[in-house]
Structure formats: C-alpha cells, structure tokens
Design a protein around this motif. Structure first.
Motif, PDB file in Angstrom:
ATOM      1  N   SER A 182      40.807  58.339  35.481  1.00 27.35           N
ATOM      2  CA  SER A 182      40.628  58.370  36.950  1.00 27.35           C
ATOM      3  C   SER A 182      41.679  59.257  37.590  1.00 27.35           C
ATOM      4  O   SER A 182      41.377  60.067  38.471  1.00 27.35           O
ATOM      5  CB  SER A 182      40.782  56.963  37.546  1.00 27.35           C
ATOM      6  N   ASN A 183      42.926  59.079  37.161  1.00 29.96           N
ATOM      7  CA  ASN A 183      43.999  59.863  37.753  1.00 29.96           C
ATOM      8  C   ASN A 183      43.736  61.363  37.602  1.00 29.96           C
ATOM      9  O   ASN A 183      43.856  62.133  38.558  1.00 29.96           O
ATOM     10  CB  ASN A 183      45.329  59.474  37.092  1.00 29.96           C
ATOM     11  N   VAL A 184      43.313  61.765  36.407  1.00 30.06           N
ATOM     12  CA  VAL A 184      43.057  63.201  36.179  1.00 30.06           C
ATOM     13  C   VAL A 184      41.863  63.664  37.018  1.00 30.06           C
ATOM     14  O   VAL A 184      41.921  64.699  37.682  1.00 30.06           O
ATOM     15  CB  VAL A 184      42.806  63.475  34.675  1.00 30.06           C
ATOM     16  N   LEU A 185      40.769  62.847  37.008  1.00 40.50           N
ATOM     17  CA  LEU A 185      39.562  63.276  37.737  1.00 40.50           C
ATOM     18  C   LEU A 185      39.808  63.367  39.242  1.00 40.50           C
ATOM     19  O   LEU A 185      39.126  64.107  39.940  1.00 40.50           O
ATOM     20  CB  LEU A 185      38.404  62.309  37.470  1.00 40.50           C
ATOM     21  N   PRO A 221      40.070  64.756  30.220  1.00 40.86           N
ATOM     22  CA  PRO A 221      39.522  66.074  29.864  1.00 40.86           C
ATOM     23  C   PRO A 221      40.435  66.784  28.856  1.00 40.86           C
ATOM     24  O   PRO A 221      41.637  66.553  28.827  1.00 40.86           O
ATOM     25  CB  PRO A 221      39.506  66.817  31.199  1.00 40.86           C
ATOM     26  N   LYS A 222      39.835  67.670  28.069  1.00 40.53           N
ATOM     27  CA  LYS A 222      40.480  68.261  26.895  1.00 40.53           C
ATOM     28  C   LYS A 222      41.876  68.854  27.162  1.00 40.53           C
ATOM     29  O   LYS A 222      42.809  68.603  26.430  1.00 40.53           O
ATOM     30  CB  LYS A 222      39.563  69.363  26.351  1.00 40.53           C
ATOM     31  N   LYS A 273      32.040  60.639  23.253  1.00 42.00           N
ATOM     32  CA  LYS A 273      30.950  61.449  22.698  1.00 42.00           C
ATOM     33  C   LYS A 273      29.966  61.857  23.804  1.00 42.00           C
ATOM     34  O   LYS A 273      29.525  63.005  23.876  1.00 42.00           O
ATOM     35  CB  LYS A 273      30.222  60.614  21.631  1.00 42.00           C
ATOM     36  N   MET A 274      29.638  60.913  24.682  1.00 44.55           N
ATOM     37  CA  MET A 274      28.686  61.203  25.764  1.00 44.55           C
ATOM     38  C   MET A 274      29.250  62.262  26.716  1.00 44.55           C
ATOM     39  O   MET A 274      28.548  63.174  27.150  1.00 44.55           O
ATOM     40  CB  MET A 274      28.341  59.920  26.546  1.00 44.55           C
ATOM     41  N   ILE A 275      30.546  62.123  27.046  1.00 46.08           N
ATOM     42  CA  ILE A 275      31.162  63.098  27.963  1.00 46.08           C
ATOM     43  C   ILE A 275      31.099  64.496  27.341  1.00 46.08           C
ATOM     44  O   ILE A 275      30.679  65.469  27.976  1.00 46.08           O
ATOM     45  CB  ILE A 275      32.635  62.706  28.274  1.00 46.08           C
ATOM     46  N   ASP A 276      31.520  64.577  26.072  1.00 50.75           N
ATOM     47  CA  ASP A 276      31.544  65.893  25.409  1.00 50.75           C
ATOM     48  C   ASP A 276      30.148  66.506  25.318  1.00 50.75           C
ATOM     49  O   ASP A 276      29.963  67.702  25.483  1.00 50.75           O
ATOM     50  CB  ASP A 276      32.143  65.774  23.995  1.00 50.75           C
ATOM     51  N   ARG A 277      29.163  65.641  25.056  1.00 49.00           N
ATOM     52  CA  ARG A 277      27.809  66.159  24.834  1.00 49.00           C
ATOM     53  C   ARG A 277      27.116  66.555  26.149  1.00 49.00           C
ATOM     54  O   ARG A 277      26.371  67.518  26.193  1.00 49.00           O
ATOM     55  CB  ARG A 277      27.009  65.050  24.143  1.00 49.00           C
ATOM     56  N   HIS A 278      27.350  65.805  27.232  1.00 48.09           N
ATOM     57  CA  HIS A 278      26.466  65.968  28.401  1.00 48.09           C
ATOM     58  C   HIS A 278      27.151  66.352  29.715  1.00 48.09           C
ATOM     59  O   HIS A 278      26.477  66.442  30.730  1.00 48.09           O
ATOM     60  CB  HIS A 278      25.725  64.643  28.662  1.00 48.09           C
ATOM     61  N   GLU A 279      28.481  66.480  29.712  1.00 48.40           N
ATOM     62  CA  GLU A 279      29.132  66.658  31.013  1.00 48.40           C
ATOM     63  C   GLU A 279      28.642  67.892  31.771  1.00 48.40           C
ATOM     64  O   GLU A 279      28.348  67.825  32.972  1.00 48.40           O
ATOM     65  CB  GLU A 279      30.652  66.706  30.855  1.00 48.40           C
TER      66      GLU A 279
END
Ligand SMILES: NC(=O)c1ccc[n+]([C@@H]2O[C@H](COP(=O)([O-])OP(=O)(O)OC[C@H]3O[C@@H](n4cnc5c(N)ncnc54)[C@H](OP(=O)(O)O)[C@@H]3O)[C@@H](O)[C@H]2O)c1
Length: 412
Positions: free
Chosen positions: A257-260, A216-217, A123-129
């Motif tokens: 981590s792998n994706v980022l 990520p989506k 929720k935090m990632i979606d709201r504030h990234e």
C-alpha cells in the motif's frame, strides 16, 4: 459492454461455501435484493444455489443466481461480463482462482477476494497487471480479516498522524490484544496449500518470507526484516509479544500500500505485527507458549503425511466453520502504535464486533465489493491493495456498516 452497463453491481461467486453464504446473508440484510445494490449469487452447482436461497429465507426468493465453474473458462467469461464487480470466496485461490482473475482483467470487471496466499497474489500481479491497467479492471486481493483491519488501520493512523503532526509515522507496530473465533475448512485448506507449494518450490518459499515480496519489482527494499519468530518485549506497551500467524500476509499488503500510494507513509516506513501476551513473567511465559504452538503447527504442516492426517481427522473440512453462536460471541481488539523518530506519538485501537475470520470478514468483503461498484475511487485499472484503492471510502463504510471501530489515543 462497458463496466457501467452491466446487469449487476456485484456477484458473489462461491456463495455456496462457508464464507460465501455469510457474505450473501450480509448483503441481503444490509441491501435487500436489487433495491440499493443489484446483486446476485453464483457457484458451480445450481442445486446448491437453489438450496442456499431457501436457507436465506423468503426475502431472498427473487435473488438472481448464476453458475460458473473454475474449470470452465467460458462460464467465467460470461460471469465477468454480467457485473461491475465479482466478490470471490472460491478458495484455495491458488487452486481455483486464477481463471476468474484472468476473466475479470480481460473484461474490465472489478474484483475482490479473501486471498491470503501471497505466492498466488504475486503470480496474478505479474501475469495481469499491465492488462488490468488497459482494461480498467480494479483487482483487490486480501479483502478479509487479512488484510483490511491492518491495511485500513494503518491508513487511518497515518491520516491522524498527518493531521496532528504534519507528517506520517515512520514506524507502526500492530499488536493483537485479544481475539476470539475459529477457522473454516476453506482457510485450513488454503494455509496447507501454501505450505505445500512453499515446500515444493524454493521461489515460492522466498516469496513467503521476503518482507517486500508484494511490492513492485524496482521497489522491493526497505528497513523491515522478516516477521517476528520469537517472544519479544514491546517496550512501548511494556508487554511481551509472540509471532502472529497472519503477519506474513498483512505486513506485505501494508508495505505494498505504501508503495502504491507513492510512499505516503515515507520511504523509511517500517511495519510489523505481533500478538500481545501481557506484562511480566506471565506475559513472557504465554509468549513462549504461543511461539511453540505456532512452530508446532508449521512443523506439522510441513510434513506431508501429518498434514493430511490432521486435515482428515481433526480439522474442519471445506464448507465447515465456526457456528452462528461462536461467530456472534467472537471479536477482535487490535492496537496500533505509531512512532516518529523512535518516539511513541499515537495509539489507535481497532475493534471488530464479530469473529475475525467469518462474521467480521463477510461484512468487510461485502462492503468492499459494494464500494468497488458504487463509490467514487481515486484509482483506475490495476492491482491495488484495499487502502490504495478504497482507503477513504472504507473508512466511511466499515464503521457505519461493518462493526469496525477506530479510536485514537495519546500514548500514556
Ligand atoms: N482472508 C480472510 O480473512 C479469510 C477469511 C475466511 C476465508 N478465507 C478464504 O476464503 C476461501 C473460502 O473459504 P471457505 O471456508 O468459505 O471455503 P469453502 O467453504 O470450502 O467454500 C469454497 C467455495 O468454493 C467453491 N468451489 C470449489 N471448487 C470450485 C470450482 N471448481 N468452481 C467453482 N466453485 C468452486 C465451493 O463450491 P461448492 O459449494 O459447490 O463446493 C464453495 O462455494 C479460502 O481460500 C479461505 O482461505 C479468507
């Protein structure tokens, strides 16, 4: 005011709680007050903070203290503007953590926590990234036993694999060989809260079981299935395994981590975790016992009345947790098996020198906070994992300061 002009390097918010107090003890013993790191304690009650300072001893008398309450957004804004980094040990995060993340994102303040609540992290990632990318705030969840030993352990193993074989392992299996420690009231409250939310909301339940729900989506696929739920034989180690209670958090963090890191471990990378219960019939019986025990906890936790009965009568309350002696006697030994195209090529052993949840966790998050404040890091603002934001820096800090040992072996 830019991040580099703040009064403090690090503020520990939640310092009056069970884990927060241990983080304050750790920072005091390692960095003293204001000498090497300018740090302060914060909480919702100035009386409790003053009594904590007395408990910390004479060396803490000049330690600055600040008050902020999760129900008072203005107090959180002021807190965020005072420091480069906030370490938050105020949980359950889904109940008390959202406003602070918003304040840190808005003010370009770096942040780390002990959240193991996947649904809240999502929720935090979606709201504030997007806003974090703009403000420059580096937000890093899961900086305790879940999920730094797993995340940094895989990062270490993959560096070793690159060095030896010129490519990463496409498959890593983490096995908990042994561990000793207890749970605190705050951790129990967080786990119960996640189960409650999962029951009430089908989308939350889906996030809790989807192996790629923290990615990520447009990158939520791969070859991993759901976490292990039954006894299985590990043919690489020739021993039985049972489900590991923290796998649901750690595996998702490692995959993110792998994706980022632009698929540093490969697009086909697979990661799983389990408890090692030993070889032969003895190992198999123990794996069955552990599986039944864990299923029992999950069932009890999913029944409202039973859950609150257990919480009130038998489990530690917020503020309670394992004693100093129990923490000192505690430890953990993890084994990471690295494979390339099905062949076991590398084994990494990772040892922590205190109980996982508190003695070791408090040192790990303390180092993460200092690392975010003082180290040169390869990432700008955004929502990161420990390995993606601090991989190399933590590989230096954790063995030197926080009692983690990484050793690699060739497979037998
Ligand atoms: N990932 C890991 O490995 C790991 C390990 C350990 C803990 N944890 C997590 O860390 C969190 C804390 O655990 P704990 O055992 O330390 O919990 P705890 O002892 O209950 O401490 C919670 C802290 O939150 C503070 N707090 C509560 N409500 C607040 C509010 N409205 N505003 C500001 N502060 C508030 C409490 O302040 P008061 O003192 O004033 O009540 C206390 O300082 C939990 O979510 C737990 O799951 C994770």
């Amino acid at each position: 005011m830019t991040n580099s002009q703040r009064d403090f390097d690090v503020i520990v918010w939640g310092a009056t709680g069970f884990t927060g107090k241990l983080v304050a003890e750790y920072l005091l013993s390692r960095y003293e007050v204001g000498e090497k790191v300018r740090w302060a304690i914060a909480g919702r009650s100035s009386e409790k903070l003053a009594s904590l300072k007395i408990k910390l001893g004479s060396s803490a008398q000049s330690l600055p203290m600040l008050t902020a309450d999760s129900h008072d957004p203005q107090s959180l804004q002021e807190l965020a503007l005072k420091t480069k980094v906030i370490i938050s040990t105020v949980g359950p995060y889904a109940q008390y953590g959202s406003e602070l993340v918003a304040a840190c994102v808005e003010n370009g303040t770096h942040y780390c926590d002990l959240a193991g609540e996947v649904q809240w992290m999502r929720k935090m990632i979606d709201r504030h990234e997007d806003a974090a990318k703009t403000s420059g705030a580096r937000i890093v969840h899961a900086c305790g036993f879940d999920s730094i030993p797993s995340d940094i352990g895989v990062y270490y193993l993959q560096q070793e694999s690159m060095r030896r074989f010129g490519k990463p392992c496409d498959e890593v299996r983490m096995r908990v060989k042994a561990m000793k420690g207890g749970a605190s009231g705050g951790t129990i409250a967080s786990m119960m809260n996640a189960m409650e939310e999962g029951q009430a909301d089908r989308e939350v339940a889906r996030i809790l079981v989807d192996p790629y729900s923290l990615c990520p989506k447009d990158k939520r696929n791969g070859r991993d299935q759901r976490d292990q739920t039954k006894p299985l034989l590990d043919t690489d180690l020739n021993a039985w395994t049972a489900p590991f209670v923290m796998a649901g958090i750690n595996t998702k963090v490692v995959r993110r981590s792998n994706v980022l890191m632009d698929f540093r471990y490969g697009k086909d990378f697979s990661y799983q975790e389990a408890m090692l219960t030993g070889p032969g019939m003895g190992g198999r019986l123990k794996a069955i016992q552990v599986t039944i025990g864990l299923a029992g906890i999950m069932i009890a936790g999913s029944i409202d009345k039973l859950r609150s009965f257990l919480q009130q009568r038998f489990l530690p309350k917020p503020g309670e947790g394992p004693s100093r002696e129990e923490r000192a006697r505690g430890f953990y030994n993890l084994i990471m098996v690295g494979k390339i195209e099905g062949k076991h090529v590398l084994t990494v052993k990772l040892r922590g020198d205190r109980d996982p949840g508190y003695g070791s966790t408090s040192k790990i998050i303390g180092e993460s906070g200092v690392c975010l404040a003082l180290d040169e890091l390869p990432v700008a603002g955004g929502f990161w994992t420990p390995a993606a934001a601090m991989g190399d820096a933590l590989l230096k800090r954790l063995p030197t300061n926080a009692g983690l040992t990484f050793t690699n072996f060739d497979p037998r």
